[in-house]
Scaffold this motif. Sequence first.
Motif, PDB file in Angstrom:
ATOM      1  N   VAL A  19      64.641  35.179  78.266  1.00 12.34           N
ATOM      2  CA  VAL A  19      63.969  33.893  78.486  1.00 12.34           C
ATOM      3  C   VAL A  19      62.492  34.075  78.841  1.00 12.34           C
ATOM      4  O   VAL A  19      61.633  33.358  78.330  1.00 12.34           O
ATOM      5  CB  VAL A  19      64.694  33.095  79.595  1.00 12.34           C
ATOM      6  CG1 VAL A  19      63.891  31.886  80.020  1.00 12.34           C
ATOM      7  CG2 VAL A  19      66.069  32.677  79.114  1.00 12.34           C
ATOM      8  N   LEU A  20      62.176  35.027  79.708  1.00 14.46           N
ATOM      9  CA  LEU A  20      60.808  35.172  80.200  1.00 14.46           C
ATOM     10  C   LEU A  20      59.868  35.861  79.216  1.00 14.46           C
ATOM     11  O   LEU A  20      58.673  35.621  79.250  1.00 14.46           O
ATOM     12  CB  LEU A  20      60.799  35.941  81.524  1.00 14.46           C
ATOM     13  CG  LEU A  20      61.437  35.247  82.719  1.00 14.46           C
ATOM     14  CD1 LEU A  20      61.393  36.152  83.928  1.00 14.46           C
ATOM     15  CD2 LEU A  20      60.737  33.937  83.018  1.00 14.46           C
ATOM     16  N   PHE A  21      60.380  36.715  78.357  1.00 13.78           N
ATOM     17  CA  PHE A  21      59.519  37.487  77.475  1.00 13.78           C
ATOM     18  C   PHE A  21      59.469  36.885  76.083  1.00 13.78           C
ATOM     19  O   PHE A  21      59.913  37.470  75.107  1.00 13.78           O
ATOM     20  CB  PHE A  21      59.965  38.956  77.451  1.00 13.78           C
ATOM     21  CG  PHE A  21      59.722  39.627  78.756  1.00 13.78           C
ATOM     22  CD1 PHE A  21      58.476  40.132  79.065  1.00 13.78           C
ATOM     23  CD2 PHE A  21      60.720  39.702  79.701  1.00 13.78           C
ATOM     24  CE1 PHE A  21      58.241  40.726  80.292  1.00 13.78           C
ATOM     25  CE2 PHE A  21      60.497  40.294  80.926  1.00 13.78           C
ATOM     26  CZ  PHE A  21      59.253  40.806  81.221  1.00 13.78           C
ATOM     27  N   LYS A  79      54.972  40.313  87.116  1.00 15.55           N
ATOM     28  CA  LYS A  79      55.926  39.585  87.950  1.00 15.55           C
ATOM     29  C   LYS A  79      57.219  39.333  87.180  1.00 15.55           C
ATOM     30  O   LYS A  79      58.312  39.426  87.748  1.00 15.55           O
ATOM     31  CB  LYS A  79      55.332  38.267  88.428  1.00 15.55           C
ATOM     32  CG  LYS A  79      54.272  38.442  89.489  1.00 15.55           C
ATOM     33  CD  LYS A  79      53.754  37.113  89.962  1.00 15.55           C
ATOM     34  CE  LYS A  79      52.634  37.307  90.979  1.00 15.55           C
ATOM     35  NZ  LYS A  79      52.076  36.026  91.411  1.00 15.55           N
ATOM     36  N   LYS A  80      57.106  39.034  85.894  1.00 15.36           N
ATOM     37  CA  LYS A  80      58.295  38.809  85.074  1.00 15.36           C
ATOM     38  C   LYS A  80      59.129  40.083  84.993  1.00 15.36           C
ATOM     39  O   LYS A  80      60.348  40.049  85.116  1.00 15.36           O
ATOM     40  CB  LYS A  80      57.903  38.356  83.667  1.00 15.36           C
ATOM     41  CG  LYS A  80      57.338  36.954  83.620  1.00 15.36           C
ATOM     42  CD  LYS A  80      56.938  36.612  82.212  1.00 15.36           C
ATOM     43  CE  LYS A  80      56.291  35.255  82.135  1.00 15.36           C
ATOM     44  NZ  LYS A  80      55.886  34.914  80.761  1.00 15.36           N
ATOM     45  N   ILE A  81      58.456  41.215  84.785  1.00 17.41           N
ATOM     46  CA  ILE A  81      59.159  42.497  84.731  1.00 17.41           C
ATOM     47  C   ILE A  81      59.813  42.782  86.071  1.00 17.41           C
ATOM     48  O   ILE A  81      60.969  43.223  86.127  1.00 17.41           O
ATOM     49  CB  ILE A  81      58.199  43.630  84.323  1.00 17.41           C
ATOM     50  CG1 ILE A  81      57.799  43.476  82.860  1.00 17.41           C
ATOM     51  CG2 ILE A  81      58.832  45.003  84.551  1.00 17.41           C
ATOM     52  CD1 ILE A  81      56.700  44.419  82.423  1.00 17.41           C
ATOM     53  N   VAL A  88      64.562  43.627  89.356  1.00 15.73           N
ATOM     54  CA  VAL A  88      65.287  43.399  90.609  1.00 15.73           C
ATOM     55  C   VAL A  88      66.722  42.967  90.325  1.00 15.73           C
ATOM     56  O   VAL A  88      67.667  43.493  90.925  1.00 15.73           O
ATOM     57  CB  VAL A  88      64.557  42.355  91.492  1.00 15.73           C
ATOM     58  CG1 VAL A  88      65.454  41.837  92.598  1.00 15.73           C
ATOM     59  CG2 VAL A  88      63.294  42.958  92.070  1.00 15.73           C
ATOM     60  N   PHE A  89      66.895  42.030  89.407  1.00 16.44           N
ATOM     61  CA  PHE A  89      68.254  41.585  89.088  1.00 16.44           C
ATOM     62  C   PHE A  89      69.066  42.700  88.441  1.00 16.44           C
ATOM     63  O   PHE A  89      70.253  42.860  88.723  1.00 16.44           O
ATOM     64  CB  PHE A  89      68.229  40.345  88.189  1.00 16.44           C
ATOM     65  CG  PHE A  89      68.098  39.071  88.970  1.00 16.44           C
ATOM     66  CD1 PHE A  89      69.203  38.485  89.551  1.00 16.44           C
ATOM     67  CD2 PHE A  89      66.868  38.478  89.133  1.00 16.44           C
ATOM     68  CE1 PHE A  89      69.082  37.317  90.278  1.00 16.44           C
ATOM     69  CE2 PHE A  89      66.730  37.310  89.857  1.00 16.44           C
ATOM     70  CZ  PHE A  89      67.844  36.732  90.437  1.00 16.44           C
ATOM     71  N   ALA A  90      68.439  43.487  87.581  1.00 16.95           N
ATOM     72  CA  ALA A  90      69.145  44.611  86.961  1.00 16.95           C
ATOM     73  C   ALA A  90      69.552  45.634  88.015  1.00 16.95           C
ATOM     74  O   ALA A  90      70.682  46.135  88.009  1.00 16.95           O
ATOM     75  CB  ALA A  90      68.272  45.261  85.896  1.00 16.95           C
TER      76      ALA A  90
END
Length: 77
Positions: free
Chosen positions: A49-51, A5-7, A12-14
């Motif tokens: 931030v997420l990774f 989900k983080k990926i 999506v933003f990229a």
Amino acid sequence: MSAKKKIAVAVVFAALGIVSVLLGVSQDAATRRFFAAPLVLMAFMLHVVLFRCPHCGRWRGMSIKKIKRCPHCGEII
């Protein structure tokens, strides 16, 4: 949130940022800066931030492959 989900969120933003840049080529430079640049920067910031390792809090790097151990502290992720 799982790693998949983080990926997905970062991708999506990229993708939105890249599409905005490509569509913004026909627009003026101010429009590109206003819409596309923040999306690309947000994708990078989300990745940073997420990774992070849940144990030591250090960034795990740019690799999108599944990492089983933290490269810094060696704990199982």
